[in-house]
Write a protein that holds these residues in place. Structure first.
Motif, PDB file in Angstrom:
ATOM      1  N   THR A  31      14.447  -5.148  -4.403  1.00  0.00           N
ATOM      2  CA  THR A  31      13.652  -3.983  -4.021  1.00  0.00           C
ATOM      3  C   THR A  31      12.398  -3.991  -4.882  1.00  0.00           C
ATOM      4  O   THR A  31      12.489  -3.960  -6.107  1.00  0.00           O
ATOM      5  CB  THR A  31      14.434  -2.677  -4.240  1.00  0.00           C
ATOM      6  OG1 THR A  31      15.617  -2.706  -3.447  1.00  0.00           O
ATOM      7  CG2 THR A  31      13.595  -1.463  -3.870  1.00  0.00           C
ATOM      8  N   VAL A  32      11.256  -4.051  -4.237  1.00  0.00           N
ATOM      9  CA  VAL A  32       9.981  -4.075  -4.953  1.00  0.00           C
ATOM     10  C   VAL A  32       9.345  -2.700  -4.875  1.00  0.00           C
ATOM     11  O   VAL A  32       9.129  -2.163  -3.786  1.00  0.00           O
ATOM     12  CB  VAL A  32       9.031  -5.145  -4.369  1.00  0.00           C
ATOM     13  CG1 VAL A  32       7.665  -5.076  -5.033  1.00  0.00           C
ATOM     14  CG2 VAL A  32       9.635  -6.531  -4.519  1.00  0.00           C
ATOM     15  N   CYS A  33       9.074  -2.128  -6.056  1.00  0.00           N
ATOM     16  CA  CYS A  33       8.417  -0.815  -6.147  1.00  0.00           C
ATOM     17  C   CYS A  33       7.025  -1.017  -6.726  1.00  0.00           C
ATOM     18  O   CYS A  33       6.856  -1.743  -7.703  1.00  0.00           O
ATOM     19  CB  CYS A  33       9.205   0.110  -7.057  1.00  0.00           C
ATOM     20  SG  CYS A  33      10.902   0.388  -6.548  1.00  0.00           S
ATOM     21  N   THR A  34       6.041  -0.384  -6.120  1.00  0.00           N
ATOM     22  CA  THR A  34       4.666  -0.499  -6.605  1.00  0.00           C
ATOM     23  C   THR A  34       4.077   0.886  -6.838  1.00  0.00           C
ATOM     24  O   THR A  34       4.697   1.898  -6.512  1.00  0.00           O
ATOM     25  CB  THR A  34       3.786  -1.260  -5.597  1.00  0.00           C
ATOM     26  OG1 THR A  34       3.764  -0.542  -4.358  1.00  0.00           O
ATOM     27  CG2 THR A  34       4.299  -2.672  -5.362  1.00  0.00           C
ATOM     28  N   ASP A  35       2.901   0.898  -7.369  1.00  0.00           N
ATOM     29  CA  ASP A  35       2.197   2.138  -7.665  1.00  0.00           C
ATOM     30  C   ASP A  35       0.774   2.014  -7.128  1.00  0.00           C
ATOM     31  O   ASP A  35       0.248   0.904  -7.024  1.00  0.00           O
ATOM     32  CB  ASP A  35       2.166   2.360  -9.177  1.00  0.00           C
ATOM     33  CG  ASP A  35       1.606   3.711  -9.567  1.00  0.00           C
ATOM     34  OD1 ASP A  35       1.624   4.635  -8.738  1.00  0.00           O
ATOM     35  OD2 ASP A  35       1.144   3.838 -10.708  1.00  0.00           O
ATOM     36  N   VAL A  36       0.179   3.114  -6.776  1.00  0.00           N
ATOM     37  CA  VAL A  36      -1.217   3.101  -6.349  1.00  0.00           C
ATOM     38  C   VAL A  36      -2.074   3.736  -7.443  1.00  0.00           C
ATOM     39  O   VAL A  36      -1.719   4.762  -8.000  1.00  0.00           O
ATOM     40  CB  VAL A  36      -1.447   3.808  -4.989  1.00  0.00           C
ATOM     41  CG1 VAL A  36      -0.785   3.053  -3.869  1.00  0.00           C
ATOM     42  CG2 VAL A  36      -0.948   5.236  -5.007  1.00  0.00           C
ATOM     43  N   ALA A  37      -3.164   3.068  -7.744  1.00  0.00           N
ATOM     44  CA  ALA A  37      -4.109   3.551  -8.745  1.00  0.00           C
ATOM     45  C   ALA A  37      -5.385   2.737  -8.615  1.00  0.00           C
ATOM     46  O   ALA A  37      -5.330   1.537  -8.391  1.00  0.00           O
ATOM     47  CB  ALA A  37      -3.534   3.392 -10.149  1.00  0.00           C
ATOM     48  N   LEU A  38      -6.503   3.389  -8.740  1.00  0.00           N
ATOM     49  CA  LEU A  38      -7.783   2.693  -8.619  1.00  0.00           C
ATOM     50  C   LEU A  38      -8.371   2.253  -9.956  1.00  0.00           C
ATOM     51  O   LEU A  38      -9.224   1.378  -9.988  1.00  0.00           O
ATOM     52  CB  LEU A  38      -8.802   3.571  -7.884  1.00  0.00           C
ATOM     53  CG  LEU A  38      -8.522   3.849  -6.415  1.00  0.00           C
ATOM     54  CD1 LEU A  38      -9.607   4.740  -5.837  1.00  0.00           C
ATOM     55  CD2 LEU A  38      -8.402   2.564  -5.629  1.00  0.00           C
ATOM     56  N   ASP A  39      -7.908   2.847 -11.053  1.00  0.00           N
ATOM     57  CA  ASP A  39      -8.567   2.555 -12.328  1.00  0.00           C
ATOM     58  C   ASP A  39      -8.561   1.080 -12.723  1.00  0.00           C
ATOM     59  O   ASP A  39      -9.544   0.613 -13.297  1.00  0.00           O
ATOM     60  CB  ASP A  39      -8.028   3.437 -13.462  1.00  0.00           C
ATOM     61  CG  ASP A  39      -6.530   3.408 -13.615  1.00  0.00           C
ATOM     62  OD1 ASP A  39      -5.813   3.446 -12.600  1.00  0.00           O
ATOM     63  OD2 ASP A  39      -6.068   3.360 -14.767  1.00  0.00           O
ATOM     64  N   PRO A  40      -7.543   0.271 -12.406  1.00  0.00           N
ATOM     65  CA  PRO A  40      -7.648  -1.146 -12.764  1.00  0.00           C
ATOM     66  C   PRO A  40      -8.730  -1.889 -11.979  1.00  0.00           C
ATOM     67  O   PRO A  40      -9.170  -2.964 -12.389  1.00  0.00           O
ATOM     68  CB  PRO A  40      -6.271  -1.718 -12.419  1.00  0.00           C
ATOM     69  CG  PRO A  40      -5.364  -0.545 -12.337  1.00  0.00           C
ATOM     70  CD  PRO A  40      -6.217   0.587 -11.874  1.00  0.00           C
TER      71      PRO A  40
END
Length: 79
Positions: A31-40
Motif C-alpha cells: 500500500t503506497v501512501c503519498t502526500d500533496v504539498a507544493l513547497d518542495p
C-alpha cells in the motif's frame, strides 16, 4: 525545476511518480501512501502559489488537486 506554480509536483515522470511506479512494480501487494504539498516544488518556498506576497488559494487548490490525481494515476493507494 522549481516554479511558482510547482508544476513539477504533477509531472508523471517526476521523482515521486517514478518511485510510486517502482514500488508498485517490485511490491505489487504494498500500500503506497503519498502526500500533496507544493513547497518542495515552489520557487517561493511556500506550500501555496504566491502572487504579490499573497497566497492564491483557488490556484493553489487547483495545483494540489492535479498533484493528488497524478499520484493516484501513478499507483498511489492513499493520497
Amino acid at each position: 525545476l522549481k516554479t511558482n506554480l510547482g508544476v513539477e509536483a504533477y509531472n508523471p515522470n517526476g521523482i515521486v511518480h517514478r518511485a510510486i511506479r517502482m514500488i508498485k512494480e517490485k511490491f505489487p501487494e504494498s500500500t503506497v501512501c503519498t502526500d500533496v504539498a507544493l513547497d518542495p516544488y515552489s520557487d517561493q518556498g511556500h506550500d501555496g502559489v504566491v502572487e504579490d506576497g499573497k497566497i492564491l488559494n483557488d490556484v493553489t487548490i487547483n495545483q494540489l488537486c492535479k498533484q493528488a490525481v497524478s499520484q493516484a494515476r501513478a499507483g498511489a493507494d492513499v493520497v
